[in-house]
Design a protein around this motif. Sequence first.
Motif, PDB file in Angstrom:
ATOM      1  N   UNK A 130      40.170  29.750  42.250  1.00 53.11           N
ATOM      2  CA  UNK A 130      40.542  30.953  41.487  1.00 53.11           C
ATOM      3  C   UNK A 130      40.873  32.104  42.435  1.00 53.11           C
ATOM      4  N   UNK A 131      40.121  32.221  43.512  1.00 53.06           N
ATOM      5  CA  UNK A 131      40.355  33.313  44.459  1.00 53.06           C
ATOM      6  C   UNK A 131      41.705  33.199  45.153  1.00 53.06           C
ATOM      7  N   UNK A 132      42.224  31.972  45.271  1.00 53.86           N
ATOM      8  CA  UNK A 132      43.497  31.758  45.963  1.00 53.86           C
ATOM      9  C   UNK A 132      44.711  32.062  45.087  1.00 53.86           C
ATOM     10  N   UNK A 138      50.362  36.973  43.482  1.00 50.41           N
ATOM     11  CA  UNK A 138      50.299  38.431  43.559  1.00 50.41           C
ATOM     12  C   UNK A 138      49.465  39.011  42.431  1.00 50.41           C
ATOM     13  N   UNK A 139      49.222  40.303  42.522  1.00 51.31           N
ATOM     14  CA  UNK A 139      48.481  41.036  41.499  1.00 51.31           C
ATOM     15  C   UNK A 139      49.308  42.220  41.028  1.00 51.31           C
ATOM     16  N   UNK A 140      49.200  42.555  39.738  1.00 46.32           N
ATOM     17  CA  UNK A 140      48.433  41.851  38.707  1.00 46.32           C
ATOM     18  C   UNK A 140      49.058  40.502  38.379  1.00 46.32           C
ATOM     19  N   UNK A 141      48.321  39.694  37.597  1.00 47.02           N
ATOM     20  CA  UNK A 141      48.842  38.425  37.109  1.00 47.02           C
ATOM     21  C   UNK A 141      48.287  38.192  35.708  1.00 47.02           C
ATOM     22  N   UNK A 142      48.856  37.202  35.028  1.00 41.96           N
ATOM     23  CA  UNK A 142      48.417  36.873  33.664  1.00 41.96           C
ATOM     24  C   UNK A 142      47.736  35.516  33.653  1.00 41.96           C
ATOM     25  N   UNK A 143      46.663  35.406  32.890  1.00 42.45           N
ATOM     26  CA  UNK A 143      46.014  34.136  32.604  1.00 42.45           C
ATOM     27  C   UNK A 143      46.178  33.845  31.123  1.00 42.45           C
ATOM     28  N   UNK A 152      46.259  35.188  21.663  1.00 44.38           N
ATOM     29  CA  UNK A 152      44.895  34.661  21.686  1.00 44.38           C
ATOM     30  C   UNK A 152      44.710  33.886  22.985  1.00 44.38           C
ATOM     31  N   UNK A 153      43.580  34.121  23.672  1.00 41.15           N
ATOM     32  CA  UNK A 153      43.325  33.427  24.924  1.00 41.15           C
ATOM     33  C   UNK A 153      44.246  33.883  26.026  1.00 41.15           C
ATOM     34  N   UNK A 154      44.323  35.200  26.234  1.00 36.58           N
ATOM     35  CA  UNK A 154      45.200  35.752  27.265  1.00 36.58           C
ATOM     36  C   UNK A 154      44.472  36.899  27.964  1.00 36.58           C
ATOM     37  N   UNK A 155      44.651  37.014  29.277  1.00 34.78           N
ATOM     38  CA  UNK A 155      43.956  38.042  30.034  1.00 34.78           C
ATOM     39  C   UNK A 155      44.831  38.532  31.177  1.00 34.78           C
ATOM     40  N   UNK A 156      44.921  39.837  31.332  1.00 33.62           N
ATOM     41  CA  UNK A 156      45.635  40.422  32.458  1.00 33.62           C
ATOM     42  C   UNK A 156      44.636  40.699  33.569  1.00 33.62           C
ATOM     43  N   UNK A 157      44.920  40.172  34.751  1.00 24.52           N
ATOM     44  CA  UNK A 157      44.019  40.307  35.890  1.00 24.52           C
ATOM     45  C   UNK A 157      44.595  41.340  36.855  1.00 24.52           C
ATOM     46  N   UNK A 158      43.827  42.398  37.097  1.00 24.00           N
ATOM     47  CA  UNK A 158      44.265  43.481  37.983  1.00 24.00           C
ATOM     48  C   UNK A 158      43.791  43.257  39.418  1.00 24.00           C
ATOM     49  N   UNK A 159      42.564  42.751  39.566  1.00 21.17           N
ATOM     50  CA  UNK A 159      41.996  42.547  40.899  1.00 21.17           C
ATOM     51  C   UNK A 159      41.302  41.208  41.028  1.00 21.17           C
ATOM     52  N   UNK A 160      40.969  40.818  42.247  1.00 23.03           N
ATOM     53  CA  UNK A 160      40.312  39.542  42.510  1.00 23.03           C
ATOM     54  C   UNK A 160      39.036  39.383  41.684  1.00 23.03           C
ATOM     55  N   UNK A 161      38.291  40.461  41.527  1.00 23.20           N
ATOM     56  CA  UNK A 161      36.990  40.398  40.843  1.00 23.20           C
ATOM     57  C   UNK A 161      37.124  40.045  39.366  1.00 23.20           C
TER      58      UNK A 161
END
Length: 323
Positions: A130-132, A138-143, A152-161
Amino acid sequence: MASEFGKVGVLFGGRSAEREVSLMSGKGVLAALRSKGIDAHGFDPAERSIAELAAEKFDRVFIALHGRYGEDGTLQGVLEQLGLPYTGSGVMASSIGMDKVMTKRIWLSLGLPTPRFIVLDSKDATHDELRKVPDELGLPLMLKAPHEGSTIGISKVIGYSEMQSGFDLCAKYDDVVLAEEFITGRELTVPVLGTGRNARALPIVEIRAPQGNYDYEHKYFSDDTQYLCPAPLDAELTKRIQSLAVRAFNAVGSSGWARVDFMLRAADNEPFLLEINTSPGMTGHSLVPMAAKAAGVSYEDLCVEILRSADLDLIPSQDWKPA
């Protein structure tokens, strides 16, 4: 005109995570068809059996189900076994369209643009894996949960944490998680009606959600989201995006109707395909009726046009031709 359709079943509700939206869509479609004098009847597969569906002796059905067990090819296969003409794409195209990963792979094989992505196993992905992901995308990214819709079942990731919590959210809904490059720009969608060479794009809708957060609440219940239709784009870019929508539609073998979602990159106005919805929403906030209205087609007439296409979809709608 109404007599040509015979007894019509409107299938809505169902067992997917999108049941609530489907109930709203189905009730709207049912009312629209009845307003045109069509002998339409509601049918909820979550509450009634396939045997009961067969016993109703419908002449054709309008599929207003969203998500699994209604939009993914399973129901389409049952209807074909029953010899019941139905609206929308056939078994194969429905199954492909419901799978965001497979859809992207097909689009890429035909040279159609879609954001870069990585597929992660929901059960076996390690913390190090996941960290890779941000290093590559790149960031941000979408899961995303690739077999769900309606955000439904979607998340925007801004940082590694945020990778682990975002992954855990999506993993609740699916066996795999789609990690996708985030495209900064304008969110667009293009409904497509018809089949094969007769497929045509409706006016483009631009979606402007508060803080760019077009989530479940802003999609179906909030009045804060702005919709611009036709989208304020120059004629050449409009034509290019509409043409790309039709090519994407035909690439997965879709028929009848669908909605193709895009991001238009701010840096250079390059469009990127996100996903295709082969049984789009038909609620008061839905985008296909909005685009149809901009083209001079009422909600009621749109429902009739989609219903009329049902007699084309049973035998065989899988004339899968490259875009």
